[in-house]
Design a protein around this motif. Structure first.
Motif, mmCIF file in Angstrom:
data_model
loop_
_atom_site.group_PDB
_atom_site.id
_atom_site.type_symbol
_atom_site.label_atom_id
_atom_site.label_comp_id
_atom_site.label_asym_id
_atom_site.label_seq_id
_atom_site.Cartn_x
_atom_site.Cartn_y
_atom_site.Cartn_z
ATOM 1 N N ARG A 338 -14.105 -38.525 6.101
ATOM 2 C CA ARG A 338 -13.898 -39.945 5.780
ATOM 3 C C ARG A 338 -12.575 -40.146 5.058
ATOM 4 O O ARG A 338 -11.812 -41.071 5.372
ATOM 5 C CB ARG A 338 -15.055 -40.471 4.929
ATOM 6 C CG ARG A 338 -16.339 -40.716 5.704
ATOM 7 C CD ARG A 338 -17.310 -41.544 4.886
ATOM 8 N NE ARG A 338 -17.710 -40.855 3.650
ATOM 9 C CZ ARG A 338 -18.746 -40.024 3.556
ATOM 10 N NH1 ARG A 338 -19.485 -39.755 4.619
ATOM 11 N NH2 ARG A 338 -19.039 -39.460 2.393
ATOM 12 N N ARG A 341 -9.561 -39.618 7.410
ATOM 13 C CA ARG A 341 -9.368 -40.735 8.342
ATOM 14 C C ARG A 341 -8.786 -41.943 7.630
ATOM 15 O O ARG A 341 -8.030 -42.714 8.227
ATOM 16 C CB ARG A 341 -10.691 -41.063 9.029
ATOM 17 C CG ARG A 341 -11.114 -39.961 10.012
ATOM 18 C CD ARG A 341 -12.315 -40.327 10.838
ATOM 19 N NE ARG A 341 -12.630 -39.261 11.770
ATOM 20 C CZ ARG A 341 -13.693 -38.460 11.691
ATOM 21 N NH1 ARG A 341 -14.578 -38.628 10.700
ATOM 22 N NH2 ARG A 341 -13.881 -37.502 12.568
ATOM 23 N N ARG A 342 -9.107 -42.121 6.367
ATOM 24 C CA ARG A 342 -8.490 -43.206 5.596
ATOM 25 C C ARG A 342 -6.978 -42.996 5.466
ATOM 26 O O ARG A 342 -6.225 -43.960 5.301
ATOM 27 C CB ARG A 342 -9.126 -43.299 4.198
ATOM 28 C CG ARG A 342 -10.535 -43.862 4.192
ATOM 29 C CD ARG A 342 -10.978 -44.237 2.790
ATOM 30 N NE ARG A 342 -12.382 -44.600 2.750
ATOM 31 C CZ ARG A 342 -13.356 -43.849 2.274
ATOM 32 N NH1 ARG A 342 -13.069 -42.660 1.756
ATOM 33 N NH2 ARG A 342 -14.602 -44.257 2.278
ATOM 34 N N ARG A 346 -5.939 -37.514 12.239
ATOM 35 C CA ARG A 346 -6.959 -37.118 13.225
ATOM 36 C C ARG A 346 -7.736 -35.932 12.666
ATOM 37 O O ARG A 346 -7.160 -34.967 12.157
ATOM 38 C CB ARG A 346 -6.315 -36.709 14.546
ATOM 39 C CG ARG A 346 -5.741 -37.845 15.348
ATOM 40 C CD ARG A 346 -5.077 -37.307 16.606
ATOM 41 N NE ARG A 346 -6.037 -36.618 17.478
ATOM 42 C CZ ARG A 346 -5.691 -35.786 18.447
ATOM 43 N NH1 ARG A 346 -4.408 -35.499 18.657
ATOM 44 N NH2 ARG A 346 -6.608 -35.232 19.199
#
Length: 357
Positions: A338, A341-342, A346
């Motif tokens: 998480r 991705r923030r 990738r």
């Protein structure tokens, strides 16, 4: 239903799906929730779920029985004459015979990144230049050796013989073993041989941090001109004390100049981190400092951060430390993903238990 592609033959029969390469050898068989996968050494591996995902290698007698079942289904349902001949020329005994594989590979292929599972592995070296990481057991059975151009050329020919038309199923060439990109100048004629035997195919390989730092961006540009396209770095952690505990030389922040040089040369990257390494004692610092370091790396859309759930191998120096493991590695991995991705990165899972060549 038959699905005939240039690289594969697929039979889809409701709750059963069988896939064959163009040598006629099965490589995937799905049957009522069970997935069988054949490795190039002829071994057969079962994947299934009992609550969690489970895996096991079948004993030879059991594998032969499944091969008989596969060939029986093909005989009953495969109609295309050419594809039928490809598949039915095999016997269960021939499919399970490891001899052709052993002729091609002096040592077994130990591990690949997930996106390279269908690459052709060519062993420019065997073993690992360092081979002292506290957690690793991949190369303990072999010395580090580099192949001469003549020996490498012979190896390439044997791999081509092993694959036959099954080569059509594969994409790219992975240059093994653990750290073939550490070779320096002796690597150049080997890359020329790869380009001759596999024209146009991208070349991939592992690179350790401490060897990569010794090279300038111009070196990586030379390798890119010879076909190198993707480099995988086992960063493992951004927390220096944990890296030292894992007995990997160097400092995590040395990844910054290395990644800059690789990106300047136009290469894509796979950066690997081990989620759960160090257990509870290191969990907070491992996550915090790894994420901070990754945020500084100049990674783009073509690059991938691989999160590997840490697997403690019995008998390794790490196992002897007696560190208390995380109670839920999967939850920790999800939290890392998480956050990454923030940052716009990738992210992919890299479970070493899934590897099969």
């Amino acid at each position: 239903m038959e699905l005939l592609r240039p690289e594969t033959t697929v039979l889809s029969l409701g709750d059963r799906v069988l896939s064959f390469d163009r040598e006629g050898q099965p490589y995937h068989y799905f049957r009522q929730g069970l997935t069988y996968k054949r490795a190039l050494d002829g071994s057969l591996h079962l994947r299934y779920r009992e609550g969690e995902r489970r895996r096991r290698r079948l004993e030879k007698a059991e594998a032969l029985e499944v091969y008989r079942e596969i060939l029986g289904i093909a005989e009953a349902h495969l109609k295309d004459p050419g594809r039928r001949e490809e598949v039915l020329r095999w016997t269960p005994e021939a499919l399970s015979d490891p001899t052709p594989y052993r002729r091609a590979y002096a040592w077994p292929v130990s591990i690949l990144p997930p996106d390279a599972y269908l690459s052709v592995v060519l062993q420019a070296t065997t073993g690992c230049t360092w081979n002292r990481c506290a957690f690793c057991s991949f190369y303990q059975d072999r010395p580090f050796q580099k192949r001469s151009p003549d020996a490498f050329r012979e190896h390439v020919e044997r791999v081509l013989e092993l694959l036959g038309r099954g080569r059509l199923l594969r994409r790219g060439v992975f240059l093994g073993d653990g750290n073939a990109l550490a070779l320096g100048e002796p690597l150049l004629p080997l890359l020329e041989e790869v380009r001759r035997a596999f024209p146009g195919e991208p070349i991939l390989g592992f690179l350790d941090l401490f060897t990569g730092l010794k090279k300038e961006a111009t070196w990586w540009e030379r390798l890119r001109a010879l076909g190198l396209r993707r480099v995988y770095i086992g960063l493992e952690t951004g927390h220096p004390p944990l890296l030292a505990l894992l007995n990997k030389p160097g400092h995590p922040r040395e990844a910054l100049p290395l990644v800059n040089a690789l990106k300047e040369a136009g290469l894509s990257l796979g950066v690997i981190l081990m989620v759960g390494a160090g257990g509870l004692a290191y969990a907070e610092a491992h996550r915090r400092e790894s994420l901070a370091l990754l945020a500084e790396l100049p990674l783009g859309k073509e690059d991938v951060v691989y999160l590997s759930p840490f697997q403690e191998e019995p008998g390794t120096p790490y196992a002897l430390l007696g560190l208390k493991p995380l109670p839920d590695v999967e939850a920790e991995l999800a939290a890392w993903a998480r956050e990454l991705r923030r940052l716009g990165l990738r992210v992919a899972r890299y479970d070493i238990r899934e590897f099969l060549y």
